[in-house]
Write a protein that holds these residues in place. Sequence first.
Motif, PDB file in Angstrom:
ATOM      1  N   LEU A  46     -34.965 -86.705  24.102  1.00  0.00           N
ATOM      2  CA  LEU A  46     -36.374 -86.381  24.300  1.00  0.00           C
ATOM      3  C   LEU A  46     -36.947 -85.630  23.109  1.00  0.00           C
ATOM      4  O   LEU A  46     -38.125 -85.735  22.805  1.00  0.00           O
ATOM      5  N   ALA A  47     -36.114 -84.848  22.458  1.00  0.00           N
ATOM      6  CA  ALA A  47     -36.530 -84.063  21.297  1.00  0.00           C
ATOM      7  C   ALA A  47     -35.334 -83.936  20.360  1.00  0.00           C
ATOM      8  O   ALA A  47     -34.179 -84.026  20.804  1.00  0.00           O
ATOM      9  N   ASP A  48     -35.616 -83.737  19.093  1.00  0.00           N
ATOM     10  CA  ASP A  48     -34.538 -83.684  18.099  1.00  0.00           C
ATOM     11  C   ASP A  48     -33.495 -82.608  18.386  1.00  0.00           C
ATOM     12  O   ASP A  48     -32.332 -82.778  18.052  1.00  0.00           O
ATOM     13  N   ASP A  49     -33.908 -81.504  18.999  1.00  0.00           N
ATOM     14  CA  ASP A  49     -32.965 -80.416  19.251  1.00  0.00           C
ATOM     15  C   ASP A  49     -32.297 -80.498  20.624  1.00  0.00           C
ATOM     16  O   ASP A  49     -31.650 -79.552  21.060  1.00  0.00           O
ATOM     17  N   MET A  50     -32.446 -81.636  21.301  1.00  0.00           N
ATOM     18  CA  MET A  50     -31.785 -81.842  22.602  1.00  0.00           C
ATOM     19  C   MET A  50     -30.622 -82.812  22.433  1.00  0.00           C
ATOM     20  O   MET A  50     -30.590 -83.585  21.474  1.00  0.00           O
ATOM     21  N   LEU A  51     -29.715 -82.766  23.366  1.00  0.00           N
ATOM     22  CA  LEU A  51     -28.586 -83.691  23.346  1.00  0.00           C
ATOM     23  C   LEU A  51     -29.000 -85.015  23.999  1.00  0.00           C
ATOM     24  O   LEU A  51     -29.912 -85.060  24.816  1.00  0.00           O
ATOM     25  N   PRO A  52     -28.301 -86.109  23.666  1.00  0.00           N
ATOM     26  CA  PRO A  52     -28.710 -87.443  24.093  1.00  0.00           C
ATOM     27  C   PRO A  52     -28.325 -87.787  25.538  1.00  0.00           C
ATOM     28  O   PRO A  52     -27.619 -87.033  26.214  1.00  0.00           O
ATOM     29  N   LEU A  53     -28.782 -88.960  25.934  1.00  0.00           N
ATOM     30  CA  LEU A  53     -28.529 -89.468  27.283  1.00  0.00           C
ATOM     31  C   LEU A  53     -27.052 -89.383  27.662  1.00  0.00           C
ATOM     32  O   LEU A  53     -26.721 -88.932  28.759  1.00  0.00           O
ATOM     33  N   GLY A  54     -26.169 -89.810  26.794  1.00  0.00           N
ATOM     34  CA  GLY A  54     -24.743 -89.790  27.112  1.00  0.00           C
ATOM     35  C   GLY A  54     -24.261 -88.411  27.525  1.00  0.00           C
ATOM     36  O   GLY A  54     -23.505 -88.247  28.485  1.00  0.00           O
ATOM     37  N   TYR A  55     -24.705 -87.398  26.800  1.00  0.00           N
ATOM     38  CA  TYR A  55     -24.340 -86.024  27.142  1.00  0.00           C
ATOM     39  C   TYR A  55     -24.930 -85.621  28.488  1.00  0.00           C
ATOM     40  O   TYR A  55     -24.264 -84.971  29.297  1.00  0.00           O
ATOM     41  N   ILE A 152     -35.268 -89.300  29.653  1.00  0.00           N
ATOM     42  CA  ILE A 152     -34.930 -90.032  28.429  1.00  0.00           C
ATOM     43  C   ILE A 152     -35.121 -91.530  28.656  1.00  0.00           C
ATOM     44  O   ILE A 152     -35.746 -92.214  27.840  1.00  0.00           O
ATOM     45  N   LEU A 153     -34.584 -92.036  29.751  1.00  0.00           N
ATOM     46  CA  LEU A 153     -34.710 -93.469  30.028  1.00  0.00           C
ATOM     47  C   LEU A 153     -36.166 -93.871  30.215  1.00  0.00           C
ATOM     48  O   LEU A 153     -36.611 -94.904  29.718  1.00  0.00           O
ATOM     49  N   ARG A 154     -36.906 -93.056  30.921  1.00  0.00           N
ATOM     50  CA  ARG A 154     -38.329 -93.335  31.145  1.00  0.00           C
ATOM     51  C   ARG A 154     -39.078 -93.347  29.807  1.00  0.00           C
ATOM     52  O   ARG A 154     -39.905 -94.225  29.562  1.00  0.00           O
ATOM     53  N   ALA A 155     -38.779 -92.379  28.945  1.00  0.00           N
ATOM     54  CA  ALA A 155     -39.427 -92.302  27.638  1.00  0.00           C
ATOM     55  C   ALA A 155     -39.070 -93.499  26.751  1.00  0.00           C
ATOM     56  O   ALA A 155     -39.848 -93.875  25.879  1.00  0.00           O
ATOM     57  N   GLN A 156     -37.912 -94.101  26.999  1.00  0.00           N
ATOM     58  CA  GLN A 156     -37.487 -95.274  26.230  1.00  0.00           C
ATOM     59  C   GLN A 156     -38.081 -96.569  26.788  1.00  0.00           C
ATOM     60  O   GLN A 156     -37.835 -97.645  26.256  1.00  0.00           O
ATOM     61  N   GLY A 157     -38.835 -96.458  27.880  1.00  0.00           N
ATOM     62  CA  GLY A 157     -39.503 -97.624  28.437  1.00  0.00           C
ATOM     63  C   GLY A 157     -38.784 -98.291  29.587  1.00  0.00           C
ATOM     64  O   GLY A 157     -39.244 -99.326  30.088  1.00  0.00           O
ATOM     65  N   VAL A 158     -37.653 -97.741  30.008  1.00  0.00           N
ATOM     66  CA  VAL A 158     -36.937 -98.330  31.148  1.00  0.00           C
ATOM     67  C   VAL A 158     -37.848 -98.198  32.374  1.00  0.00           C
ATOM     68  O   VAL A 158     -38.352 -97.106  32.659  1.00  0.00           O
ATOM     69  N   PRO A 159     -38.075 -99.306  33.085  1.00  0.00           N
ATOM     70  CA  PRO A 159     -39.008 -99.270  34.226  1.00  0.00           C
ATOM     71  C   PRO A 159     -38.382 -98.617  35.461  1.00  0.00           C
ATOM     72  O   PRO A 159     -37.839 -99.281  36.338  1.00  0.00           O
ATOM     73  N   ILE A 160     -38.460 -97.304  35.493  1.00  0.00           N
ATOM     74  CA  ILE A 160     -37.920 -96.527  36.611  1.00  0.00           C
ATOM     75  C   ILE A 160     -39.004 -95.563  37.087  1.00  0.00           C
ATOM     76  O   ILE A 160     -39.945 -95.267  36.360  1.00  0.00           O
ATOM     77  N   GLY A 161     -38.847 -95.102  38.311  1.00  0.00           N
ATOM     78  CA  GLY A 161     -39.804 -94.166  38.879  1.00  0.00           C
ATOM     79  C   GLY A 161     -39.109 -93.116  39.729  1.00  0.00           C
ATOM     80  O   GLY A 161     -37.882 -93.031  39.772  1.00  0.00           O
TER      81      GLY A 161
END
Length: 173
Positions: A46-55, A152-161
């Motif tokens: 979500l931001a450069d100073d955050m850890l990624p989805l996997g983490y 993160i997934l939502r921000a990447q465009g994955v169609p979830i709600g």
Amino acid sequence: MTLSLYDATIPSNLQILRAVDALLDKAEAFAVERGIDPAALIDAKLADDMLPLGYQVKSCAAHSVGGIEGVRCGTFSPDRSAWPTDFAGLHSVLRDAIATLEAIDRETFDALADNDTKFEFGTFVMPFTGANFLLSFSQPNFYFHATTAYAILRAQGVPIGKRDFMGTPRMKV
């Protein structure tokens, strides 16, 4: 009505772990459909100073099953190991956590409530009872990481709600 430590912890952890596992299914399908390298989603932040989805996904297991193990042994320290770099590995982490939680005996778990438990990070130490650690430290962290994985997934465009995040509520039958 008496709410036990088990009731306040395990069913909700299971609900959200299953929901995050289903989010990964949707993310994987999205990557295939769009021709996106799965690593691009797993490494997304979500931001450069955050850890990624996997983490974030790995941390859902660390703050559910790992938190409980910390209470059992008296000490919890952050899991600094590498996270899986593919969807199969992330699913495995979640499904192992789900299986472990499903196998927990209610009475044995409730007996952990008064265990002395320390959070340790280097020289930094926070003392807790088992119940206070699980409910005031581990559980908020669990929800933070699950929410961040969703975001993160939502921000990447994955169609979830919201329904995808919540999973299957425990309704009266």
